[in-house]
Design an enzyme around this catalytic site. Structure first.
Site, PDB file in Angstrom:
ATOM      1  N   ASP A 251     -22.524  34.339 -87.354  1.00 58.84           N
ATOM      2  CA  ASP A 251     -21.939  35.604 -87.830  1.00 58.84           C
ATOM      3  C   ASP A 251     -20.533  35.405 -88.392  1.00 58.84           C
ATOM      4  O   ASP A 251     -19.727  36.334 -88.392  1.00 58.84           O
ATOM      5  CB  ASP A 251     -21.895  36.655 -86.708  1.00 58.84           C
ATOM      6  CG  ASP A 251     -23.235  36.842 -86.024  1.00 58.84           C
ATOM      7  OD1 ASP A 251     -24.219  37.084 -86.735  1.00 58.84           O
ATOM      8  OD2 ASP A 251     -23.295  36.721 -84.787  1.00 58.84           O
ATOM      9  N   GLU A 252     -20.243  34.226 -88.903  1.00 55.98           N
ATOM     10  CA  GLU A 252     -18.878  33.940 -89.353  1.00 55.98           C
ATOM     11  C   GLU A 252     -18.594  34.441 -90.771  1.00 55.98           C
ATOM     12  O   GLU A 252     -17.440  34.478 -91.197  1.00 55.98           O
ATOM     13  CB  GLU A 252     -18.594  32.423 -89.331  1.00 55.98           C
ATOM     14  CG  GLU A 252     -18.769  31.777 -87.980  1.00 55.98           C
ATOM     15  CD  GLU A 252     -20.123  31.117 -87.840  1.00 55.98           C
ATOM     16  OE1 GLU A 252     -20.260  30.264 -86.946  1.00 55.98           O
ATOM     17  OE2 GLU A 252     -21.033  31.469 -88.621  1.00 55.98           O
TER      18      GLU A 252
ATOM     19  N   LYS B  85     -20.977  33.360 -93.450  1.00 54.28           N
ATOM     20  CA  LYS B  85     -21.544  32.341 -94.337  1.00 54.28           C
ATOM     21  C   LYS B  85     -22.142  32.962 -95.588  1.00 54.28           C
ATOM     22  O   LYS B  85     -22.085  32.379 -96.674  1.00 54.28           O
ATOM     23  CB  LYS B  85     -22.614  31.543 -93.590  1.00 54.28           C
ATOM     24  CG  LYS B  85     -22.074  30.709 -92.433  1.00 54.28           C
ATOM     25  CD  LYS B  85     -23.164  29.894 -91.762  1.00 54.28           C
ATOM     26  CE  LYS B  85     -24.181  30.747 -91.034  1.00 54.28           C
ATOM     27  NZ  LYS B  85     -23.627  31.483 -89.887  1.00 54.28           N
TER      28      LYS B  85
ATOM     29  N   ASN C  66     -34.085  35.213 -87.474  1.00 60.48           N
ATOM     30  CA  ASN C  66     -33.371  35.551 -86.237  1.00 60.48           C
ATOM     31  C   ASN C  66     -31.873  35.650 -86.460  1.00 60.48           C
ATOM     32  O   ASN C  66     -31.107  35.805 -85.517  1.00 60.48           O
ATOM     33  CB  ASN C  66     -33.667  34.512 -85.155  1.00 60.48           C
ATOM     34  CG  ASN C  66     -33.351  33.091 -85.594  1.00 60.48           C
ATOM     35  OD1 ASN C  66     -33.349  32.784 -86.771  1.00 60.48           O
ATOM     36  ND2 ASN C  66     -33.107  32.213 -84.634  1.00 60.48           N
ATOM     37  N   ALA C  67     -31.433  35.506 -87.698  1.00 58.14           N
ATOM     38  CA  ALA C  67     -30.017  35.646 -88.012  1.00 58.14           C
ATOM     39  C   ALA C  67     -29.906  36.338 -89.356  1.00 58.14           C
ATOM     40  O   ALA C  67     -30.843  36.328 -90.156  1.00 58.14           O
ATOM     41  CB  ALA C  67     -29.319  34.286 -88.048  1.00 58.14           C
ATOM     42  N   GLY C  68     -28.755  36.938 -89.603  1.00 62.94           N
ATOM     43  CA  GLY C  68     -28.576  37.647 -90.867  1.00 62.94           C
ATOM     44  C   GLY C  68     -27.279  37.306 -91.549  1.00 62.94           C
ATOM     45  O   GLY C  68     -26.284  36.974 -90.896  1.00 62.94           O
ATOM     46  N   HIS C  69     -27.302  37.351 -92.865  1.00 61.15           N
ATOM     47  CA  HIS C  69     -26.104  37.179 -93.672  1.00 61.15           C
ATOM     48  C   HIS C  69     -25.842  38.486 -94.416  1.00 61.15           C
ATOM     49  O   HIS C  69     -26.755  39.073 -94.994  1.00 61.15           O
ATOM     50  CB  HIS C  69     -26.280  36.057 -94.696  1.00 61.15           C
ATOM     51  CG  HIS C  69     -26.351  34.695 -94.090  1.00 61.15           C
ATOM     52  ND1 HIS C  69     -26.758  33.583 -94.784  1.00 61.15           N
ATOM     53  CD2 HIS C  69     -26.060  34.265 -92.839  1.00 61.15           C
ATOM     54  CE1 HIS C  69     -26.709  32.521 -93.998  1.00 61.15           C
ATOM     55  NE2 HIS C  69     -26.300  32.916 -92.806  1.00 61.15           N
TER      56      HIS C  69
ATOM     57  N   GLN D 103     -27.478  30.386 -88.442  1.00 66.41           N
ATOM     58  CA  GLN D 103     -26.797  30.198 -87.150  1.00 66.41           C
ATOM     59  C   GLN D 103     -25.529  29.358 -87.311  1.00 66.41           C
ATOM     60  O   GLN D 103     -24.823  29.538 -88.291  1.00 66.41           O
ATOM     61  CB  GLN D 103     -27.754  29.610 -86.109  1.00 66.41           C
ATOM     62  CG  GLN D 103     -28.817  30.571 -85.625  1.00 66.41           C
ATOM     63  CD  GLN D 103     -30.030  30.579 -86.510  1.00 66.41           C
ATOM     64  OE1 GLN D 103     -30.422  29.572 -87.080  1.00 66.41           O
ATOM     65  NE2 GLN D 103     -30.653  31.719 -86.648  1.00 66.41           N
TER      66      GLN D 103
ATOM     67  N   VAL E  40     -26.332  41.763 -87.663  1.00 66.78           N
ATOM     68  CA  VAL E  40     -27.037  42.156 -88.880  1.00 66.78           C
ATOM     69  C   VAL E  40     -28.529  42.291 -88.608  1.00 66.78           C
ATOM     70  O   VAL E  40     -29.190  43.200 -89.098  1.00 66.78           O
ATOM     71  CB  VAL E  40     -26.798  41.109 -90.001  1.00 66.78           C
ATOM     72  CG1 VAL E  40     -27.600  41.461 -91.241  1.00 66.78           C
ATOM     73  CG2 VAL E  40     -25.321  41.013 -90.325  1.00 66.78           C
TER      74      VAL E  40
ATOM     75  N   THR F  21     -30.125  42.416 -85.357  1.00 67.02           N
ATOM     76  CA  THR F  21     -30.523  43.202 -84.179  1.00 67.02           C
ATOM     77  C   THR F  21     -29.708  44.472 -83.976  1.00 67.02           C
ATOM     78  O   THR F  21     -30.145  45.377 -83.268  1.00 67.02           O
ATOM     79  CB  THR F  21     -30.367  42.345 -82.905  1.00 67.02           C
ATOM     80  OG1 THR F  21     -28.974  42.015 -82.750  1.00 67.02           O
ATOM     81  CG2 THR F  21     -31.173  41.062 -83.010  1.00 67.02           C
ATOM     82  N   GLY F  22     -28.512  44.539 -84.569  1.00 69.64           N
ATOM     83  CA  GLY F  22     -27.624  45.668 -84.312  1.00 69.64           C
ATOM     84  C   GLY F  22     -26.918  45.580 -82.975  1.00 69.64           C
ATOM     85  O   GLY F  22     -26.150  46.477 -82.598  1.00 69.64           O
TER      86      GLY F  22
ATOM     87  N   LEU G 261      -9.653  37.559 -91.927  1.00 67.04           N
ATOM     88  CA  LEU G 261      -8.241  37.478 -91.528  1.00 67.04           C
ATOM     89  C   LEU G 261      -7.632  38.865 -91.458  1.00 67.04           C
ATOM     90  O   LEU G 261      -6.768  39.136 -90.618  1.00 67.04           O
ATOM     91  CB  LEU G 261      -7.470  36.599 -92.519  1.00 67.04           C
ATOM     92  CG  LEU G 261      -6.003  36.323 -92.180  1.00 67.04           C
ATOM     93  CD1 LEU G 261      -5.878  35.527 -90.883  1.00 67.04           C
ATOM     94  CD2 LEU G 261      -5.307  35.593 -93.325  1.00 67.04           C
TER      95      LEU G 261
ATOM     96  N   VAL H 254     -10.168  38.215 -96.935  1.00 62.45           N
ATOM     97  CA  VAL H 254      -9.240  39.296 -96.562  1.00 62.45           C
ATOM     98  C   VAL H 254      -9.922  40.667 -96.657  1.00 62.45           C
ATOM     99  O   VAL H 254      -9.261  41.702 -96.693  1.00 62.45           O
ATOM    100  CB  VAL H 254      -7.970  39.258 -97.432  1.00 62.45           C
ATOM    101  CG1 VAL H 254      -7.155  38.008 -97.132  1.00 62.45           C
ATOM    102  CG2 VAL H 254      -8.301  39.347 -98.924  1.00 62.45           C
TER     103      VAL H 254
END
Length: 430
Positions: A13-14, A16, A38-41, A222, A297, A299-300, A330, A413
């Site tokens: 969740d950084e 990407k 299993n992950a979202g962008h 991930q 993103v 699962t909420g 930031l 930003v």
């Protein structure tokens, strides 16, 4: 020719997706190499938000051919839903391709995922329940179903009958209704008319593109700390999320890779169970969560929040061989008088460590040692160059570079594509 790998440098969740979208405007190929839905962008363009799960974030730029690589596990139903949502937003998906060697997620994998979490009880991993882990387990057990099997219905039917018979032994023992092999086969074949035209033999195609001098970006799902080998095991995902996974998940050799870019938030978040030394609880954690909009993103679920962990960042630099870091969000720290950064851990026996403990029991009991940095107390969302940032924000970035031993080439930003400061050309060869 340039080949760039983009990986998460924390627990996911950084941001990407945003960085991939920014770079994706200038490359010929964007390839996802691991994970599943299993992950979202999240990508924001001109105020419009796109939530992507299986499809590479480069699809939004409309410039690159997007490939779901052999290291990904694919739920075809979810893939089709995602394509339909993008098409409804006038995003063309005709240039999306899928490796025929990627494995399919079918109904029995999702059932198995839920059962595994139920059996673990309080020791559960905190999976999304989407069948990712069981599909990778089937792959390693050599009973997985590659998408290419859709080309061979008789072989697929035979394999499904064998697999379902094995699964039903477990389901019976756990009091779960048995599956019909016929229905699972029909489920799989129902995907064939739409999925088969998307299939490519990805490894030869990608290698040929690199030989022709085309630009390629490899996108991870991930993140480093969720990697099956190098993350906080067992509270990890089931795939190789680090830079090495770009090679195994695509069939492109390591000598082709020019740059490896790690993505990290200016603070830290985590979803699911597992150790998290800098985690904030109570009002402090709630404040950072609300300021950053930290909800999953896919699962909420509310994300756990904490201060930047420089030990984790330096570990990610080493494990991935990072050439660059991108620091996102930031601006979320605009409101703080002081900003702590974790620069070491104190273990229960009094030992102080400035490197990642290899023993996960030690890591789970580690207390963060903080170095304080002054905040900037102003809105930085309009900054477009590094010099536009207030000195305290510049100093914070310089400190993160020193702690992580890696240059920071991109700074986010704000959520939008344009709310990005690029300090170094990411497509230039090292």
């Amino acid at each position: 020719m340039s080949a760039i790998v983009v990986v998460g440098a924390q627990w996911g969740d950084e941001g990407k997706g945003k960085v991939t979208d920014v770079i994706g405007q200038d490359v010929d190929w964007v390839v996802k190499f691991n994970g599943g839905n299993n992950a979202g962008h999240t990508v924001v363009v001109d105020g419009q938000k796109f939530a992507l799960h299986l499809i590479p974030a480069g699809i939004i730029s409309q410039q690159a051919t997007c490939v779901i690589g052999n290291g990904v596990v694919v739920d075809p139903k979810v893939l089709f839903e995602e394509i339909d949502e993008l098409k409804a937003a006038n995003i063309n998906c005709d240039h999306l391709k899928v490796s025929g060697q990627a494995h399919m997620i079918l109904s029995y994998n999702k059932i198995a995922d839920g059962l595994a979490e139920r059996v673990l009880g309080e020791g559960k991993i905190g999976t999304t329940g989407r069948g990712i882990g069981p599909t990778y387990a089937d792959k390693m057990n050599r009973v997985g179903l590659r998408i290419n099997y859709l080309r061979h219905p008789d072989l697929l039917k035979e394999k499904i009958e064998t697999i379902v018979a094995q699964k039903n032994v477990i389901f019976r023992a756990l009091g779960v209704e048995e599956l019909s092999a016929k229905k699972v086969y029909e489920e799989a074949m129902s995907y064939a008319p739409r999925l088969l035209p998307m299939i490519i033999d990805s490894a030869p195609m990608l290698n040929e593109a690199l030989r022709l001098g085309q630009h390629m970006l490899f996108e991870a799902g991930q993140a480093t700390m969720l990697d099956i080998d190098h993350g906080t095991y067992p509270y990890v995902t089931s795939s190789s999320c680090t830079a090495g996974g770009a090679c195994t998940g695509t069939g492109v050799g390591p000598t082709h890779i020019d740059r490896v870019i790690g993505i990290a938030k200016a603070y830290t978040t985590r979803v699911g169970e597992g150790p998290f030394p800098t985690e904030l609880s109570g009002p402090q954690g709630d404040k950072l969560r609300e300021l950053g909009g930290e909800y999953g993103v896919t699962t909420g679920r509310p994300r756990r929040t904490g201060w930047f962990d420089a030990v984790v960042a330096a570990y990610a630099v080493d494990i991935n061989g990072l050439t660059d870091l991108a620091i996102t969000k930031l601006d979320v720290l605009d409101d703080y008088d002081e900003i702590p950064v974790c620069t070491g851990y104190k273990l229960p026996d009094g030992q102080v460590m400035t490197t990642m403990p290899s023993d996960q029991v030690d890591f789970a009991q580690a207390e963060p040692i903080y170095t304080m940095h002054p905040g900037w107390k102003c809105d930085i969302s309009k900054a477009r160059t590094f010099d536009d940032l207030p000195k305290a924000a510049q100093d914070y970035i310089h400190a993160l570079e020193d702690y992580s031993r890696c240059r920071i080439s991109v700074i986010g930003v704000g959520p939008g594509r344009e709310e990005t400061i690029v300090r170094n050309d990411l497509l230039a060869k090292q």
